[in-house]
Design an enzyme around this catalytic site. Structure first.
Site, PDB file in Angstrom:
ATOM      1  CE  LYS A  98     -12.293   0.361   1.333  1.00 29.91           C
ATOM      2  NZ  LYS A  98     -11.584   1.247   2.342  1.00 29.91           N
ATOM      3  CG  HIS A 116       9.546 -29.004  -0.869  1.00 24.88           C
ATOM      4  ND1 HIS A 116      10.209 -30.354  -1.093  1.00 24.88           N
ATOM      5  CD2 HIS A 116      10.352 -28.180   0.321  1.00 24.88           C
ATOM      6  CE1 HIS A 116      11.175 -30.490  -0.232  1.00 24.88           C
ATOM      7  NE2 HIS A 116      11.349 -29.175   0.608  1.00 24.88           N
ATOM      8  CD  GLU A 148      -3.110  -0.571   2.263  1.00 19.06           C
ATOM      9  OE1 GLU A 148      -2.859   0.197   3.058  1.00 19.06           O
ATOM     10  OE2 GLU A 148      -4.231  -1.437   1.943  1.00 19.06           O
TER      11      GLU A 148
HETATM   12  O1  PA5 Z   1      -3.722   0.834   6.034  1.00 16.81           O
HETATM   13  C1  PA5 Z   1      -5.104   1.220   5.968  1.00 16.81           C
HETATM   14  O2  PA5 Z   1      -5.072   2.224   6.124  1.00 16.81           O
HETATM   15  C2  PA5 Z   1      -5.996   0.235   5.870  1.00 16.81           C
HETATM   16  O3  PA5 Z   1      -5.716  -1.054   5.541  1.00 16.81           O
HETATM   17  C3  PA5 Z   1      -7.040   0.119   6.641  1.00 16.81           C
HETATM   18  O4  PA5 Z   1      -6.346   0.005   8.092  1.00 16.81           O
HETATM   19  C4  PA5 Z   1      -8.155  -0.824   6.478  1.00 16.81           C
HETATM   20  O5  PA5 Z   1      -8.670  -0.616   5.309  1.00 16.81           O
HETATM   21  C5  PA5 Z   1      -9.113  -0.878   7.487  1.00 16.81           C
HETATM   22  O6  PA5 Z   1      -9.716   0.611   7.559  1.00 16.81           O
HETATM   23  P1  PA5 Z   1     -10.389   1.045   8.892  1.00 16.81           P
HETATM   24  O7  PA5 Z   1      -9.508   1.034  10.004  1.00 16.81           O
HETATM   25  O8  PA5 Z   1     -10.866   2.442   8.797  1.00 16.81           O
HETATM   26  O9  PA5 Z   1     -11.633   0.123   9.041  1.00 16.81           O
END
Ligand code: PA5
Length: 447
Positions: A421, A307, A286
């Site tokens: 989303k 493996h 990310e």
């Molecule tokens: O790193 C990030 O921002 C995401 O992985 C969030 O942690 C994830 O989408 C969950 O979001 P939230 O904590 O708002 O539910």
């Protein structure tokens, strides 16, 4: 120093002069973070967290963990992405991937709300039947679909089982300090809340209440975890590449990606590293995968995956490099027994420790993969204790942020996560998405 960066298996792939040439760029990357002037600097909170974390809340986390331990057979941790991976990684790394099966005086811990699977949810509900449960729901935004669905289910289960008053004592909410809907709702319901700081993004949040409460419930020493991170912060407070191992790792990654090594495999030789790998993949994926750039983060556990993926790594496309985590002392000993029949022909290793064989497998693989054209970064960690893990978490966060700056991306946003989303909301018929819904339905029926 708690992490040693061994460059022996980079020989022939990364020259000393290349690291030298990167020094000015490394200084800039470090400065962008250290002076708080880089892109996404409103999400730099994790950088100073090991020193300036909220001590009052930290004490409350310990009290809540004790309460959960005393009152619960099961803790259900609800969250997705950065809101669960760090806690799960820590529990498996320090305790065991088989934590729930261990004899222990702490509750079983299950993770929910990190998928939309009917079987996963119904199986967990059945596991919880007849057992005392507490819930820690973790969502910074409070609106993420997966955890929100799971929280609906477990909240209503707790209310049914313990009544509104009893449920209130068993629901712990980790969310935004003031804004999110979950905060308002929790205050009204009287749930105890913990904070995801505004300036700490989900994937950098393991050392906030997001990670700390579940980790403490598993009996992991969170003081040691924070101290490990603080020691890393202190050790890495310089742009000197001979001292700042995290920055040096970031530089090496950057050199490798410029040579076409755009796929990095995090390698562990212990099953207890599996979820650490998952945490790392989210952090690096990310943070760097944007604007058409980035290093694709993937992971393996060896020798298991030798493996399965071993062939590809040895001889497939040569766009790979590996980062191997070697833990010197895993805290367990086992000696390979003698077998008088010697059917398997392995008596030449009887009497040797299993760990010696595992470490030998690692050396053999490092050399084989080098011979196959795969550079290997070797990170040597002394042990798997909470202090070492805190150090390692911080090391990876720091290296990730500085890698992003070296790459020329904002390591703290994740605009790409929104695409699925929006489509999902539209297809599910969320109000406001009507136009998008018909366009998407057309695309699906055209296919
Ligand atoms: O790193 C990030 O921002 C995401 O992985 C969030 O942690 C994830 O989408 C969950 O979001 P939230 O904590 O708002 O539910």
């Amino acid at each position: 120093m708690s992490i040693k960066l061994n460059e022996k298996f980079l020989e022939g792939f990364v020259g000393a002069h290349e690291i030298e040439y990167m020094k000015p760029f490394a200084e800039v990357a470090f400065g962008l973070l250290d002076k708080g002037v880089g892109q996404g600097n409103d999400f730099h909170g994790w950088y100073t967290l090991p020193e300036d974390y909220d001590k009052e809340e930290f004490a409350r986390i310990k009290v809540a963990a004790e309460k959960i331990k005393k009152s619960s057979d099961v803790l259900v941790v609800i969250g997705i992405g950065g809101s669960y991976l760090g806690a799960r990684a820590a529990i498996e790394f320090v305790k065991s991937p088989l934590y729930n099966n261990l004899k222990k005086d702490t509750p079983d811990i299950y993770f929910a709300g990190n998928n939309i699977s009917t079987t996963a949810l119904t199986e967990l509900l059945s596991i919880c039947e007849g057992r005392d449960i507490s819930v820690n729901v973790i969502s910074k935004s409070g609106t993420t679909t997966e955890p929100a669905i799971a929280f609906r289910v477990f909240k209503s289960l707790l209310v049914k089982k313990y009544g509104e008053g009893g449920a209130k004592e068993r629901i712990f909410v980790t969310t935004d300090k003031a804004r999110g809907t979950l905060k308002k709702f929790s205050d009204e319901a009287g749930y105890e809340t913990f904070v995801v700081p505004d300036n700490v993004g989900g994937r950098y949040s393991v050392l906030t209440a997001v990670g700390l409460l579940p980790i403490a419930c598993a009996g992991v020493d969170i003081d040691a975890l924070m101290q490990g991170a603080a020691d890393a912060k202190r050790d890495y407070s310089t742009a000197d590449l001979d001292k700042n191992t995290a920055l040096r790792y970031a530089v090496i990654r950057n050199i490798l990606v410029r040579k076409g090594k755009n796929s990095e495999i995090l390698v562990g030789y212990e099953p207890y590293m599996l979820m650490l790998n998952e945490w790392w993949k989210q952090l690096y994926g990310e943070s760097s995968g944007k604007d058409g750039k980035g290093i694709f983060p993937n992971s393996v556990i060896f020798s298991t995956d030798l493996h399965s993926l071993g062939q590809y790594i040895q001889a497939g496309q040569r766009n790979l490099f590996e980062t191997v985590i070697s833990v010197e002392n895993s805290g367990a000993e086992f000696t390979i027994p003698e077998d008088p029949a010697n059917v398997d022909g392995l008596n030449f290793i009887s009497g040797k420790s299993l760990d010696y064989v595992n470490k030998t497998a690692m050396l053999a693989t490092l050399i084989a993969h080098n011979d196959g054209g795969v550079p290997n970064v070797l990170l040597e960690l002394s042990d798997r204790g909470a202090h070492s893990l805190g150090y390692l978490f911080y090391f990876f966060e720091l290296a990730c942020a500085m890698s992003g700056y070296l790459l020329g991306v904002n390591p703290f946003d994740q605009p790409g996560v929104e695409a699925y989303k929006k489509n999902m909301f539209a297809l599910l018929g969320k109000p406001g998405y009507e136009d998008m819904k018909s366009a998407l339905e057309k695309r699906i029926s055209d296919k």
